[in-house]
Scaffold this motif. Structure first.
Motif, PDB file in Angstrom:
ATOM      1  N   ASP A  63       0.869  -1.171   0.000  1.00  0.00           N
ATOM      2  CA  ASP A  63       0.000   0.000   0.000  1.00  0.00           C
ATOM      3  C   ASP A  63       0.912   1.229   0.000  1.00  0.00           C
ATOM      4  O   ASP A  63       1.255   1.768   1.054  1.00  0.00           O
ATOM      5  CB  ASP A  63      -0.902  -0.021   1.239  1.00  0.00           C
ATOM      6  CG  ASP A  63      -1.950   1.084   1.210  1.00  0.00           C
ATOM      7  OD1 ASP A  63      -1.786   2.040   0.418  1.00  0.00           O
ATOM      8  OD2 ASP A  63      -2.911   1.006   1.994  1.00  0.00           O
ATOM      9  N   LEU A  64       1.312   1.656  -1.198  1.00  0.00           N
ATOM     10  CA  LEU A  64       2.284   2.739  -1.296  1.00  0.00           C
ATOM     11  C   LEU A  64       1.740   4.053  -0.751  1.00  0.00           C
ATOM     12  O   LEU A  64       2.498   4.842  -0.173  1.00  0.00           O
ATOM     13  CB  LEU A  64       2.726   2.907  -2.756  1.00  0.00           C
ATOM     14  CG  LEU A  64       3.448   1.717  -3.386  1.00  0.00           C
ATOM     15  CD1 LEU A  64       4.026   2.100  -4.736  1.00  0.00           C
ATOM     16  CD2 LEU A  64       4.544   1.195  -2.483  1.00  0.00           C
ATOM     17  N   ALA A  65       0.443   4.293  -0.914  1.00  0.00           N
ATOM     18  CA  ALA A  65      -0.137   5.538  -0.411  1.00  0.00           C
ATOM     19  C   ALA A  65      -0.006   5.614   1.111  1.00  0.00           C
ATOM     20  O   ALA A  65       0.374   6.651   1.670  1.00  0.00           O
ATOM     21  CB  ALA A  65      -1.602   5.633  -0.833  1.00  0.00           C
ATOM     22  N   SER A 256      -2.626   9.845  -8.169  1.00  0.00           N
ATOM     23  CA  SER A 256      -1.836   9.533  -6.984  1.00  0.00           C
ATOM     24  C   SER A 256      -1.003   8.284  -7.221  1.00  0.00           C
ATOM     25  O   SER A 256      -1.244   7.520  -8.162  1.00  0.00           O
ATOM     26  CB  SER A 256      -2.746   9.318  -5.779  1.00  0.00           C
ATOM     27  OG  SER A 256      -3.500   8.119  -5.951  1.00  0.00           O
ATOM     28  N   ILE A 257      -0.037   8.037  -6.326  1.00  0.00           N
ATOM     29  CA  ILE A 257       0.786   6.847  -6.459  1.00  0.00           C
ATOM     30  C   ILE A 257      -0.059   5.594  -6.243  1.00  0.00           C
ATOM     31  O   ILE A 257       0.197   4.540  -6.833  1.00  0.00           O
ATOM     32  CB  ILE A 257       1.990   6.892  -5.487  1.00  0.00           C
ATOM     33  CG1 ILE A 257       2.922   5.702  -5.745  1.00  0.00           C
ATOM     34  CG2 ILE A 257       1.517   6.909  -4.041  1.00  0.00           C
ATOM     35  CD1 ILE A 257       3.473   5.608  -7.136  1.00  0.00           C
ATOM     36  N   GLY A 258      -1.111   5.703  -5.397  1.00  0.00           N
ATOM     37  CA  GLY A 258      -2.012   4.570  -5.203  1.00  0.00           C
ATOM     38  C   GLY A 258      -2.750   4.217  -6.490  1.00  0.00           C
ATOM     39  O   GLY A 258      -2.873   3.035  -6.842  1.00  0.00           O
ATOM     40  N   ALA A 279       6.168  10.659  -9.064  1.00  0.00           N
ATOM     41  CA  ALA A 279       6.205  11.929  -9.790  1.00  0.00           C
ATOM     42  C   ALA A 279       6.798  13.005  -8.881  1.00  0.00           C
ATOM     43  O   ALA A 279       6.604  12.996  -7.667  1.00  0.00           O
ATOM     44  CB  ALA A 279       4.800  12.318 -10.232  1.00  0.00           C
ATOM     45  N   ALA A 280       7.548  13.921  -9.481  1.00  0.00           N
ATOM     46  CA  ALA A 280       8.206  15.000  -8.740  1.00  0.00           C
ATOM     47  C   ALA A 280       8.085  16.280  -9.565  1.00  0.00           C
ATOM     48  O   ALA A 280       7.650  16.231 -10.728  1.00  0.00           O
ATOM     49  CB  ALA A 280       9.672  14.645  -8.499  1.00  0.00           C
ATOM     50  N   PRO A 281       8.454  17.420  -8.988  1.00  0.00           N
ATOM     51  CA  PRO A 281       8.356  18.672  -9.754  1.00  0.00           C
ATOM     52  C   PRO A 281       9.080  18.614 -11.095  1.00  0.00           C
ATOM     53  O   PRO A 281       8.711  19.308 -12.032  1.00  0.00           O
ATOM     54  CB  PRO A 281       9.012  19.695  -8.807  1.00  0.00           C
ATOM     55  CG  PRO A 281       8.751  19.143  -7.445  1.00  0.00           C
ATOM     56  CD  PRO A 281       8.859  17.655  -7.597  1.00  0.00           C
ATOM     57  N   TRP A 282      10.139  17.785 -11.192  1.00  0.00           N
ATOM     58  CA  TRP A 282      10.903  17.681 -12.433  1.00  0.00           C
ATOM     59  C   TRP A 282      10.544  16.441 -13.247  1.00  0.00           C
ATOM     60  O   TRP A 282      11.135  16.177 -14.283  1.00  0.00           O
ATOM     61  CB  TRP A 282      12.399  17.654 -12.101  1.00  0.00           C
ATOM     62  CG  TRP A 282      12.763  16.571 -11.123  1.00  0.00           C
ATOM     63  CD1 TRP A 282      13.050  15.267 -11.374  1.00  0.00           C
ATOM     64  CD2 TRP A 282      12.840  16.717  -9.702  1.00  0.00           C
ATOM     65  NE1 TRP A 282      13.303  14.572 -10.229  1.00  0.00           N
ATOM     66  CE2 TRP A 282      13.191  15.447  -9.173  1.00  0.00           C
ATOM     67  CE3 TRP A 282      12.663  17.787  -8.818  1.00  0.00           C
ATOM     68  CZ2 TRP A 282      13.351  15.227  -7.805  1.00  0.00           C
ATOM     69  CZ3 TRP A 282      12.829  17.552  -7.467  1.00  0.00           C
ATOM     70  CH2 TRP A 282      13.175  16.294  -6.977  1.00  0.00           C
ATOM     71  N   SER A 308       1.177   8.878 -16.216  1.00  0.00           N
ATOM     72  CA  SER A 308       1.175  10.339 -16.103  1.00  0.00           C
ATOM     73  C   SER A 308       0.639  10.753 -14.739  1.00  0.00           C
ATOM     74  O   SER A 308      -0.286  10.135 -14.205  1.00  0.00           O
ATOM     75  CB  SER A 308       0.301  10.940 -17.215  1.00  0.00           C
ATOM     76  OG  SER A 308       0.046  12.307 -16.967  1.00  0.00           O
ATOM     77  N   SER A 309       1.207  11.802 -14.175  1.00  0.00           N
ATOM     78  CA  SER A 309       0.757  12.271 -12.861  1.00  0.00           C
ATOM     79  C   SER A 309      -0.491  13.135 -12.952  1.00  0.00           C
ATOM     80  O   SER A 309      -1.047  13.534 -11.930  1.00  0.00           O
ATOM     81  CB  SER A 309       1.866  13.064 -12.170  1.00  0.00           C
ATOM     82  OG  SER A 309       2.248  14.173 -12.976  1.00  0.00           O
TER      83      SER A 309
END
Length: 375
Positions: A63-65, A256-258, A279-282, A308-309
Motif C-alpha cells: 500500500d504505497l499511499a 496519486s501513487i495509489g 512523480a516530482a516537480p521535475w 502520467s501524474s
C-alpha cells in the motif's frame, strides 16, 4: 615444443605481473563486496532501521499511499518522497523503504530513507543515506569512490580477473598425461612459497569458472553499455516521444501513487511491485517496476509502467523479453540474488576464494621475482 615453452613463459610472466599489480584492487573490491552482502544488517547496526519483523507474504501488494503518508509523518514537513524500494531491492532487507529528499534540492536537501513495517505500514525510523558508512562501502565497491572513472576501473578489473583465470588454466594444464592426477594434487608441505603455489594452483583450477562468471558479471554491472545492445539491464529508458507527450499533457487531474499502482498491476496481472519512482516537480509521471515471484532476474523488474501524474489514461508500458533478460539475470547472479537463501554463503565462498588466490599469488610473485625462488 620450444615455441610452446616460450609462449608459456611469456604468459606466466604476464599472469604474474598483471595479477600482482591488480591484486590490491581485487582484494579491496572483494572485501567490500563480501561486506555489502550483509548491507541490511550493517545498515541496521548504524541506523536501527531494519529490525527483525515477522515475515509478511511477499505476494501481497504494498500500500504505497499508506507508506508515503507514514514516511511524511516520520521524516518531517519538508520531506519530498521520491520512490519506494521493496524488500531485497537495492539494500537487501526484509523491510520496504520510502526514499526521498529531506528538503527540495535547491534548499540543500539530503537523501533521506524511511523504513516501513510491512505488516502495519507504519514508519520504523528514518536516516540520511549519505551519512552512513554502509552506503560509503557500497559506493566504494561499485566505483572506488571515484565516480565514473572508478566505474571504468572496476569494470576493467572484472575483465582482467576473467583473463587471469583463462591464462591460469592454460598455465596449469598438464603438458603431458596426468590430468586428474594434477587436478587432485594438493599439499601444504614445504616452505611458504610451496604452500602458496599449491593453494593457488589447486583452487585456481577448481574455481576458475566461478572467477570468470563473477569477473564478467561484475564488468557488466559496472558498464552495461559495454555489452551487446540486445541485452538490457532493465527497461529504464522512456522513449523520447512518450516523455514529450507526458510533459505536455493538458489534463487537470492528479494521479496519486495509489492509483498509479493499481493501473500498473492491471497492466501486468499476476505481478508485484518491486520498486517505484514517484512523480516530482521535475518528473510528471510515476514509474512502477514490476516482476513475478518466479522471475529469474529477481532484483531488476523486467516490466515497467509509466503513468502520467495528471492523466489517468496516459500509460506507457515496456517489457524485456528473450535475450534482453540476460542483463538483469547477470545482475542477479553477481549480487547473489539468484541463489535465494544461499545468497550470503555463495558471496562469501566467492570472496574468500578471490582473497586466497590474490594473497597466494602475491607470495609466489614476490618469491619468484624478488627472492629468486623459481619454485
Amino acid at each position: 615444443m620450444a615455441q610452446r615453452s616460450s609462449l608459456r613463459k611469456i604468459n606466466a610472466t604476464l599472469h604474474a605481473w598483471v595479477g600482482a599489480l591488480c591484486a590490491i584492487f581485487i582484494i579491496l573490491v572483494t572485501i567490500s563486496g563480501m561486506a555489502i552482502a550483509f548491507s541490511g544488517p550493517l545498515m541496521h547496526l548504524e541506523t536501527g532501521a531494519f529490525p527483525k519483523i515477522e515475515a509478511i507474504s511477499t505476494a501481497a501488494d504494498p500500500d504505497l499511499a499508506a507508506m508515503v503518508a507514514a514516511a511524511r509523518t516520520e521524516a518531517g514537513e519538508t520531506f519530498l518522497p521520491l520512490g519506494y524500494l521493496g524488500p531485497h531491492a537495492e539494500i537487501a532487507t526484509d523491510i520496504p523503504m520510502i526514499y526521498g529528499m529531506s528538503a527540495p534540492p535547491d534548499a540543500g536537501g539530503e537523501v533521506q530513507i524511511v523504513s516501513i513495517n510491512p505488516g502495519t505500514n507504519e514508519a520504523i525510523t528514518n536516516f540520511y543515506l549519505d551519512r552512513t558508512w554502509t552506503h560509503l562501502l557500497i559506493d566504494f565497491h561499485y566505483e572506488l569512490l571515484a565516480g565514473d572513472i572508478g566505474e571504468v576501473i572496476v569494470a576493467v578489473l572484472g575483465l582482467i580477473l576473467s583473463i587471469l583465470a583463462f591464462v591460469g588454466i592454460y598455465l596449469w594444464w598438464p603438458v603431458r598425461r596426468g590430468f586428474w592426477m594434477k587436478a587432485k594434487r594438493f599439499s601444504l608441505k614445504g616452505n611458504w612459497n610451496s604452500k602458496s603455489f599449491s593453494l593457488h594452483s589447486f583452487f585456481g583450477f577448481w574455481c576458475a569458472l566461478l572467477i570468470v562468471i563473477w569477473g564478467l558479471t561484475g564488468t557488466y554491472w559496472s558498464k552495461p553499455d559495454w555489452g551487446p545492445a540486445i541485452i538490457k539491464p532493465q527497461t529504464d529508458i522512456l522513449p523520447e516521444a512518450v516523455v514529450e507527450r507526458m510533459e505536455n499533457a493538458t489534463c487537470d487531474g492528479t494521479v496519486s501513487i495509489g492509483q498509479a499502482t493499481g493501473l500498473a498491476l492491471a497492466t501486468y496481472p499476476g505481478t508485484r511491485i518491486l520498486e517505484a519512482e514517484f512523480a516530482a516537480p521535475w518528473q510528471p509521471y510515476h514509474i512502477l517496476y514490476l516482476s513475478k515471484l518466479d522471475d529469474l532476474d529477481k532484483r531488476d523488474g523486467d516490466r515497467r509502467v509509466w503513468v502520467s501524474s495528471s492523466c489517468a489514461n496516459m500509460v506507457h508500458k515496456e517489457q524485456v523479453l528473450g535475450l534482453g533478460k540476460l542483463g538483469a539475470i547477470n545482475n542477479a547472479i553477481h549480487s547473489g540474488d539468484t541463489f535465494g537463501a544461499m545468497r550470503q554463503p555463495v558471496i562469501l565462498i566467492v570472496g574468500l576464494t578471490l582473497l586466497l588466490l590474490s594473497i597466494t599469488g602475491l607470495i609466489v610473485w614476490f618469491k619468484r621475482y624478488f627472492r629468486g625462488n623459481p619454485g
